[in-house]
Design an enzyme around this catalytic site. Structure first.
Site, PDB file in Angstrom:
ATOM      1  N   HIS A  36      43.610  11.553  46.861  1.00  0.00           N
ATOM      2  CA  HIS A  36      42.357  11.439  45.995  1.00  0.00           C
ATOM      3  C   HIS A  36      41.190  12.476  46.227  1.00  0.00           C
ATOM      4  O   HIS A  36      41.868  13.603  46.417  1.00  0.00           O
ATOM      5  CB  HIS A  36      41.886   9.941  46.935  1.00  0.00           C
ATOM      6  CG  HIS A  36      43.065   8.844  46.699  1.00  0.00           C
ATOM      7  ND1 HIS A  36      43.368   8.122  45.667  1.00  0.00           N
ATOM      8  CD2 HIS A  36      43.747   8.440  47.722  1.00  0.00           C
ATOM      9  CE1 HIS A  36      44.417   7.671  46.012  1.00  0.00           C
ATOM     10  NE2 HIS A  36      44.724   7.566  47.152  1.00  0.00           N
TER      11      HIS A  36
ATOM     12  N   HIS B 247      47.652   9.771  52.891  1.00  0.00           N
ATOM     13  CA  HIS B 247      47.020   8.642  52.457  1.00  0.00           C
ATOM     14  C   HIS B 247      46.807   7.512  53.273  1.00  0.00           C
ATOM     15  O   HIS B 247      47.433   7.291  54.512  1.00  0.00           O
ATOM     16  CB  HIS B 247      47.947   8.154  51.223  1.00  0.00           C
ATOM     17  CG  HIS B 247      47.987   8.894  49.801  1.00  0.00           C
ATOM     18  ND1 HIS B 247      47.151   8.628  48.806  1.00  0.00           N
ATOM     19  CD2 HIS B 247      48.504  10.192  49.623  1.00  0.00           C
ATOM     20  CE1 HIS B 247      47.348   9.436  47.985  1.00  0.00           C
ATOM     21  NE2 HIS B 247      48.109  10.554  48.337  1.00  0.00           N
TER      22      HIS B 247
ATOM     23  N   GLU C  52      51.504   7.203  54.793  1.00  0.00           N
ATOM     24  CA  GLU C  52      50.153   5.969  54.679  1.00  0.00           C
ATOM     25  C   GLU C  52      49.978   5.729  56.280  1.00  0.00           C
ATOM     26  O   GLU C  52      50.679   4.997  56.997  1.00  0.00           O
ATOM     27  CB  GLU C  52      51.027   4.765  53.827  1.00  0.00           C
ATOM     28  CG  GLU C  52      51.276   4.936  52.563  1.00  0.00           C
ATOM     29  CD  GLU C  52      50.120   4.974  51.553  1.00  0.00           C
ATOM     30  OE1 GLU C  52      48.960   4.804  52.136  1.00  0.00           O
ATOM     31  OE2 GLU C  52      50.346   4.570  50.391  1.00  0.00           O
TER      32      GLU C  52
ATOM     33  N   GLU D 257      38.971   6.141  51.544  1.00  0.00           N
ATOM     34  CA  GLU D 257      40.369   6.643  51.642  1.00  0.00           C
ATOM     35  C   GLU D 257      40.077   7.992  51.548  1.00  0.00           C
ATOM     36  O   GLU D 257      40.559   8.966  52.582  1.00  0.00           O
ATOM     37  CB  GLU D 257      41.513   6.189  50.924  1.00  0.00           C
ATOM     38  CG  GLU D 257      42.935   6.759  51.131  1.00  0.00           C
ATOM     39  CD  GLU D 257      43.887   6.390  50.187  1.00  0.00           C
ATOM     40  OE1 GLU D 257      43.504   5.506  49.303  1.00  0.00           O
ATOM     41  OE2 GLU D 257      44.975   6.816  50.352  1.00  0.00           O
TER      42      GLU D 257
HETATM   43 ZN   LIG Z   1      46.148   6.830  48.617  1.00  0.00          ZN
END
Ligand SMILES: [Zn+2]
Length: 493
Positions: A316, A384, A454, A330
């Site tokens: 992002h 992420h 993640e 995030e």
């Molecule tokens: Zn993400």
């Protein structure tokens, strides 16, 4: 005269010379084993050094005091190389009182003082790559005077190059008259020292894209470089105002090829900046080195320049915050994790890492995979943070079973497994394992082993709190996973 004839001629001169030395003055010596370790005391410090040989016109120099590497150059015993090897035509003397080492050949001279970076070459103060040293050999229980080989040999008019395959410095003797006429073209590889550590090649007088003449008296420590790959340029930063000098076209020589775009110079804030820009549609990597006279820049594909290439992607950014929850975004967490990993890579020149972003902006998904593909990355990893219901929790790593392998045979699955093995213990969160995702752009379009981690769930209050304060730990885990994966799957090139 061809090289073979030349070396035969020199060989016979050497053999003649050898037989003219009275037997009593010849200290017996043997051929040292290149690569073998010797324990030496250098500058007061006991250390193990790998033996380096030196050859004169193809013949190995016998010695009891073998060469070794220091500050990217080979150090040789002045006695064994210059005093004993008459074919070099060099006289050597050392005064223990003044600590002066004097090498003379015809009208040429190199005078060094032990432990000083500066030599006097034909009377002119010149910086060396490393000082002459008194070195104690534990094997011989004796001190020897060592001097920087390439520097001394070339300043005395012979030619010298390093052969890593032979673990030897290769001296080609030159007559004094021919070397003086050659000196105007730049002493070939005299004391070439690399400014860009970790490169597979060293730019030199015989291997460069751009050669830049240095202003006289400019200290080698005044020059540094940065690879500004996101702007497709190399920046050579020189302390002081040398804009006029470096702007003059007579002070540079560019081997223009289809990749060359521009060479520009600016001055600001006490520094002169030289910008070298290759064509916009390619990413080039750079090996930069300098001698006392020149800066040499060689640009080539990153794979030619670097052994291990990683693209590290902070998910992002900019207008895309990613998931949000519990007061966190995030995009901020992923950036902090990547910046932490970067702090470790900054101290390790064995890896070339390209970052998709190092600040808060949004690189498109194709920008991210294009970067990996353009630099020929050996690994790609995207960082992420997950989000779902407040109760969802744990660490998972995503891979694409239809994804690519790296050149070393590492699959996206094995790579993700490695990442997970480091990141999951670092979070201490529940192990959600590896998940196959064939539809994610960054895992589908990157033509190398790719993984997406993640870390945890931003939507989970407890995990969000932990992630906020542990980004440094996760970055270190990512760094360790990358380093470990290269020892298991070394690059093949
Ligand atoms: Zn993400």
């Amino acid at each position: 005269m061809n090289n073979l004839k030349k070396s035969i001629a020199y060989l016979s001169i050497m053999m003649l010379t050898a037989t003219t030395i009275p037997a009593s003055t010849v200290q017996a010596a043997s051929v040292p084993k290149a690569g073998k370790y010797y324990t030496l005391k250098i500058a007061g410090k006991k250390q193990k050094k790998k033996c380096r040989n030196v050859k004169i016109n193809g013949t190995i120099v016998k010695t009891y005091a073998p060469g070794f590497s220091r500050a990217n150059t080979s150090m040789y015993s002045a006695y064994w190389l210059f005093e004993k090897q008459k074919s070099l035509g060099v006289s050597y003397s050392y005064s223990s009182k003044t600590k002066k080492v004097t090498l003379k050949r015809g009208s040429k001279s190199v005078v060094m003082t032990l432990d000083s970076m500066y030599a006097y070459v034909n009377g002119k103060k010149t910086k060396m790559p490393t000082p002459a040293r008194k070195v104690y050999s534990y094997a011989r229980k004796k001190n020897y005077i060592y001097v920087p080989g390439a520097f001394c040999i070339t300043k005395l008019g012979h030619s010298y190059k390093w052969s890593s395959s032979q673990k030897s410095g290769l001296i080609t003797t030159k007559s004094l008259s021919s070397s003086s006429s050659g000196s105007s073209s730049g002493s070939s590889c005299s004391g070439t020292s690399s400014i860009t550590p970790g490169t597979r090649i060293t730019a030199s007088a015989s291997n460069y894209s751009v050669r830049i003449k240095k202003p006289s008296g400019l200290s080698s420590s005044a020059i540094s470089t940065s690879d500004d790959y996101s702007n497709r340029r190399l920046i050579i930063k020189v302390k002081g105002n040398y804009k006029t000098h470096f702007s003059s076209s007579s002070n540079r020589y560019i081997k223009t090829d289809k990749y060359f775009r521009s060479y520009t110079v600016t001055y600001s804030g006490g520094y002169t900046n030289i910008y070298i820009r290759p064509r916009k549609d390619v990413i080039k990597a750079y090996a930069v080195s300098q001698t006392s006279d020149y800066i040499y820049v060689k640009y080539d594909s990153p794979k030619k320049i670097y052994s291990r290439i990683v693209v590290l992607d902070a998910g992002h950014g900019g207008s895309d915050s990613g998931a949000t929850g519990n007061g966190l975004r995030e995009k901020d967490l992923t950036l902090k994790i990547v910046q932490s990993a970067k702090s470790y890579f900054n101290k390790n020149s064995g890896y070339k890492v390209y970052y998709t972003r190092l600040s808060d902006w949004y690189p498109s998904l194709s920008y991210r995979s294009d970067l990996a593909n353009n630099v020929g990355a050996d690994r790609f990893i995207s960082v992420h943070i997950n989000s779902a219901t407040p109760s969802a929790h744990g660490t998972e790593t995503l891979y694409n079973s239809k994804g690519y392998k790296s050149s070393s045979g590492l699959t996206s699955y094995n790579w993700s497994n490695k990442i997970h093995a480091y990141v999951r213990p670092a979070t201490g969160f529940t192990n959600r394992g590896l998940k196959n995702r064939t539809g994610l752009a960054v895992l589908r379009n990157t033509k190398t082993a790719s993984s997406l981690t993640e870390i945890g769930f931003i939507s989970n209050e407890a995990e969000a709190k932990k992630m906020k304060s542990n980004t440094g730990t996760y970055g270190k885990a990512v760094y360790n996973a990358i380093v470990n994966s290269f020892s298991t799957y070394p690059s093949k090139r």
